[in-house]
Design a protein around this motif. Structure first.
Motif, PDB file in Angstrom:
ATOM      1  N   THR A 102      -8.595   9.357  19.369  1.00 41.25           N
ATOM      2  CA  THR A 102      -8.311  10.412  20.352  1.00 41.25           C
ATOM      3  C   THR A 102      -6.860  10.397  20.836  1.00 41.25           C
ATOM      4  O   THR A 102      -6.460  11.293  21.566  1.00 41.25           O
ATOM      5  CB  THR A 102      -9.244  10.286  21.577  1.00 41.25           C
ATOM      6  N   TRP A 103      -6.075   9.374  20.424  1.00 45.07           N
ATOM      7  CA  TRP A 103      -4.657   9.369  20.799  1.00 45.07           C
ATOM      8  C   TRP A 103      -3.921  10.554  20.190  1.00 45.07           C
ATOM      9  O   TRP A 103      -2.836  10.918  20.657  1.00 45.07           O
ATOM     10  CB  TRP A 103      -3.992   8.054  20.351  1.00 45.07           C
ATOM     11  N   MET A 104      -4.521  11.178  19.169  1.00 41.58           N
ATOM     12  CA  MET A 104      -3.904  12.346  18.539  1.00 41.58           C
ATOM     13  C   MET A 104      -4.254  13.644  19.266  1.00 41.58           C
ATOM     14  O   MET A 104      -3.811  14.714  18.869  1.00 41.58           O
ATOM     15  CB  MET A 104      -4.345  12.438  17.071  1.00 41.58           C
ATOM     16  N   THR A 105      -5.050  13.547  20.327  1.00 38.02           N
ATOM     17  CA  THR A 105      -5.452  14.725  21.092  1.00 38.02           C
ATOM     18  C   THR A 105      -4.741  14.730  22.450  1.00 38.02           C
ATOM     19  O   THR A 105      -4.008  13.806  22.796  1.00 38.02           O
ATOM     20  CB  THR A 105      -6.974  14.727  21.324  1.00 38.02           C
ATOM     21  N   ILE A 130      -4.768  11.704   7.209  1.00 39.40           N
ATOM     22  CA  ILE A 130      -5.146  10.394   6.672  1.00 39.40           C
ATOM     23  C   ILE A 130      -5.836   9.561   7.752  1.00 39.40           C
ATOM     24  O   ILE A 130      -6.887   8.942   7.513  1.00 39.40           O
ATOM     25  CB  ILE A 130      -3.906   9.650   6.139  1.00 39.40           C
ATOM     26  N   HIS A 131      -5.266   9.558   8.935  1.00 36.22           N
ATOM     27  CA  HIS A 131      -5.834   8.743  10.015  1.00 36.22           C
ATOM     28  C   HIS A 131      -7.247   9.210  10.376  1.00 36.22           C
ATOM     29  O   HIS A 131      -8.162   8.392  10.547  1.00 36.22           O
ATOM     30  CB  HIS A 131      -4.935   8.800  11.252  1.00 36.22           C
ATOM     31  N   GLU A 187       0.815  -1.212   0.000  1.00 37.44           N
ATOM     32  CA  GLU A 187       0.000   0.000   0.000  1.00 37.44           C
ATOM     33  C   GLU A 187       0.853   1.268   0.000  1.00 37.44           C
ATOM     34  O   GLU A 187       2.002   1.261   0.468  1.00 37.44           O
ATOM     35  CB  GLU A 187      -0.958  -0.021   1.196  1.00 37.44           C
ATOM     36  N   PRO A 188       0.306   2.382  -0.528  1.00 40.47           N
ATOM     37  CA  PRO A 188       1.081   3.613  -0.710  1.00 40.47           C
ATOM     38  C   PRO A 188       1.396   4.332   0.599  1.00 40.47           C
ATOM     39  O   PRO A 188       0.506   4.739   1.328  1.00 40.47           O
ATOM     40  CB  PRO A 188       0.162   4.476  -1.586  1.00 40.47           C
ATOM     41  N   LEU A 189       2.682   4.471   0.868  1.00 40.59           N
ATOM     42  CA  LEU A 189       3.120   5.145   2.087  1.00 40.59           C
ATOM     43  C   LEU A 189       4.170   6.209   1.792  1.00 40.59           C
ATOM     44  O   LEU A 189       4.616   6.912   2.690  1.00 40.59           O
ATOM     45  CB  LEU A 189       3.684   4.099   3.062  1.00 40.59           C
ATOM     46  N   LEU A 190       4.531   6.357   0.518  1.00 43.64           N
ATOM     47  CA  LEU A 190       5.648   7.223   0.151  1.00 43.64           C
ATOM     48  C   LEU A 190       5.487   8.648   0.644  1.00 43.64           C
ATOM     49  O   LEU A 190       6.330   9.167   1.371  1.00 43.64           O
ATOM     50  CB  LEU A 190       5.833   7.220  -1.369  1.00 43.64           C
ATOM     51  N   PHE A 191       4.401   9.320   0.287  1.00 43.84           N
ATOM     52  CA  PHE A 191       4.253  10.725   0.648  1.00 43.84           C
ATOM     53  C   PHE A 191       4.114  10.916   2.157  1.00 43.84           C
ATOM     54  O   PHE A 191       4.665  11.856   2.722  1.00 43.84           O
ATOM     55  CB  PHE A 191       3.053  11.340  -0.086  1.00 43.84           C
ATOM     56  N   ALA A 192       3.398  10.016   2.804  1.00 42.39           N
ATOM     57  CA  ALA A 192       3.242  10.130   4.262  1.00 42.39           C
ATOM     58  C   ALA A 192       4.556   9.838   4.980  1.00 42.39           C
ATOM     59  O   ALA A 192       4.742  10.252   6.134  1.00 42.39           O
ATOM     60  CB  ALA A 192       2.163   9.171   4.749  1.00 42.39           C
ATOM     61  N   SER A 193       5.485   9.151   4.318  1.00 43.37           N
ATOM     62  CA  SER A 193       6.736   8.767   4.972  1.00 43.37           C
ATOM     63  C   SER A 193       7.781   9.880   4.970  1.00 43.37           C
ATOM     64  O   SER A 193       8.733   9.841   5.746  1.00 43.37           O
ATOM     65  CB  SER A 193       7.327   7.538   4.277  1.00 43.37           C
ATOM     66  N   ILE A 194       7.609  10.891   4.111  1.00 46.26           N
ATOM     67  CA  ILE A 194       8.604  11.962   4.009  1.00 46.26           C
ATOM     68  C   ILE A 194       8.624  12.783   5.297  1.00 46.26           C
ATOM     69  O   ILE A 194       7.592  13.214   5.792  1.00 46.26           O
ATOM     70  CB  ILE A 194       8.303  12.859   2.796  1.00 46.26           C
ATOM     71  N   ALA A 241       2.525   6.371  13.067  1.00 53.88           N
ATOM     72  CA  ALA A 241       2.004   6.974  14.293  1.00 53.88           C
ATOM     73  C   ALA A 241       2.193   8.488  14.354  1.00 53.88           C
ATOM     74  O   ALA A 241       2.055   9.077  15.431  1.00 53.88           O
ATOM     75  CB  ALA A 241       2.672   6.335  15.511  1.00 53.88           C
ATOM     76  N   LYS A 242       2.481   9.110  13.232  1.00 55.66           N
ATOM     77  CA  LYS A 242       2.629  10.555  13.264  1.00 55.66           C
ATOM     78  C   LYS A 242       1.251  11.200  13.404  1.00 55.66           C
ATOM     79  O   LYS A 242       0.369  10.986  12.570  1.00 55.66           O
ATOM     80  CB  LYS A 242       3.300  11.055  11.983  1.00 55.66           C
ATOM     81  N   PRO A 243       1.024  12.007  14.464  1.00 59.66           N
ATOM     82  CA  PRO A 243      -0.315  12.549  14.719  1.00 59.66           C
ATOM     83  C   PRO A 243      -0.627  13.831  13.969  1.00 59.66           C
ATOM     84  O   PRO A 243      -1.746  14.327  14.045  1.00 59.66           O
ATOM     85  CB  PRO A 243      -0.291  12.789  16.232  1.00 59.66           C
ATOM     86  N   THR A 244       0.344  14.382  13.256  1.00 60.33           N
ATOM     87  CA  THR A 244       0.140  15.669  12.588  1.00 60.33           C
ATOM     88  C   THR A 244       0.402  15.549  11.091  1.00 60.33           C
ATOM     89  O   THR A 244       0.796  14.498  10.587  1.00 60.33           O
ATOM     90  CB  THR A 244       1.080  16.732  13.186  1.00 60.33           C
ATOM     91  N   GLY A 245       0.191  16.661  10.388  1.00 55.38           N
ATOM     92  CA  GLY A 245       0.480  16.700   8.964  1.00 55.38           C
ATOM     93  C   GLY A 245      -0.382  15.751   8.155  1.00 55.38           C
ATOM     94  O   GLY A 245      -1.512  15.429   8.523  1.00 55.38           O
TER      95      GLY A 245
END
Length: 256
Positions: A171-174, A151-152, A119-126, A142-146
């Protein structure tokens, strides 16, 4: 010479943050040998799902009685987690265990979006240091921002529409997560001075897992996979030894 040195430093930093480069490094490495303090994989697999159910039951009970989840977890598990400035200078925030836990216990969870190898992860991985690679090539972002955070949230609303069985928690992102153990992405990397005391372990939740507890699982698949008919991947951070009132340290990009 100063310009060349500056360019080299910038390039090195960029490559470190650019996931395809990290992926190539991972491909060239063999799977790590288990730490001598880590229980046998079969023993972990048999016990991990039971631990997850016990932990999420405590979280569920705390919300049912409208009690602080941390207090309920302290009563049932013997410890709770606190986010504070790390003991490592310049490392930002860290996760501290208040209380005690035994070797082999799940201390917290690594949240995020689950990507299958194709599955596509390239752009989210930068510029993303929060991507964990599992032993079977599955990735957890697990990046909560950007872009990762957007996406999440989008996938969460796609799967948890009104009236549907709630299968995950975002809510783990809050600042006020419903599951206070979904903080594995904040755990800092160990150093020579601060040795790792937890390691990553993949946990596959079966379809028969209690539905009422799924609303506290901090992971969701990028693709439309029905967790009620197939396994759901979670990643737990498990104690390699008895831990008592100390900061948690692990190893990023670890493969068990």
């Amino acid at each position: 010479m100063r310009q060349i040195s500056s360019f080299y430093t910038m390039l090195k930093s960029y490559l470190h943050r650019f996931y395809p480069w990290q992926a190539l490094k991972l491909l060239s490495k063999s799977t790590r040998n288990p730490h001598p303090c880590i229980p046998e994989p079969q023993q972990l697999a048999e016990n991990a799902v039971k631990q997850v159910e016990s932990i999420l039951t405590a979280v569920y009970h705390s919300h049912a009685v409208k009690e602080d989840p941390n207090i309920c977890l302290k009563k049932s598990l013997g410890h709770q987690l606190q986010i504070s400035p790390s003991s490592i200078q310049g490392a930002g925030m860290g996760v501290f265990l208040k209380g005690s836990c035994k070797k082999g216990s799940i201390v917290c969870f690594y949240p995020g979006t689950i990507y299958l190898p194709s599955e596509p992860l390239l752009f989210a991985s930068i510029a993303n240091r929060y991507i964990l690679k599992c032993y079977d090539g599955v990735f957890v972002d697990a990046k909560p921002t950007g872009l990762s955070g957007r996406i999440h949230k989008s996938i969460y609303h796609r799967e948890n529409w009104p009236g549907a069985i709630q299968i995950s928690d975002a809510t783990w992102m809050t600042k006020t997560p419903r599951n206070p153990l979904a903080v594995g992405h904040i755990v800092n990397n160990g150093t020579t001075e601060y040795q790792p005391n937890v390691f990553y372990h993949e946990i596959d939740i079966p379809p028969v897992f209690p539905r009422d507890l799924r609303q506290y699982i901090p992971n969701i698949y990028w693709s439309s996979i029905d967790p009620l008919t197939t396994t759901t991947r979670m990643v737990g951070l498990i104690a390699t030894r008895d831990i008592h009132n100390e900061e948690l340290f692990s190893v990023y990009m670890d493969t068990v």
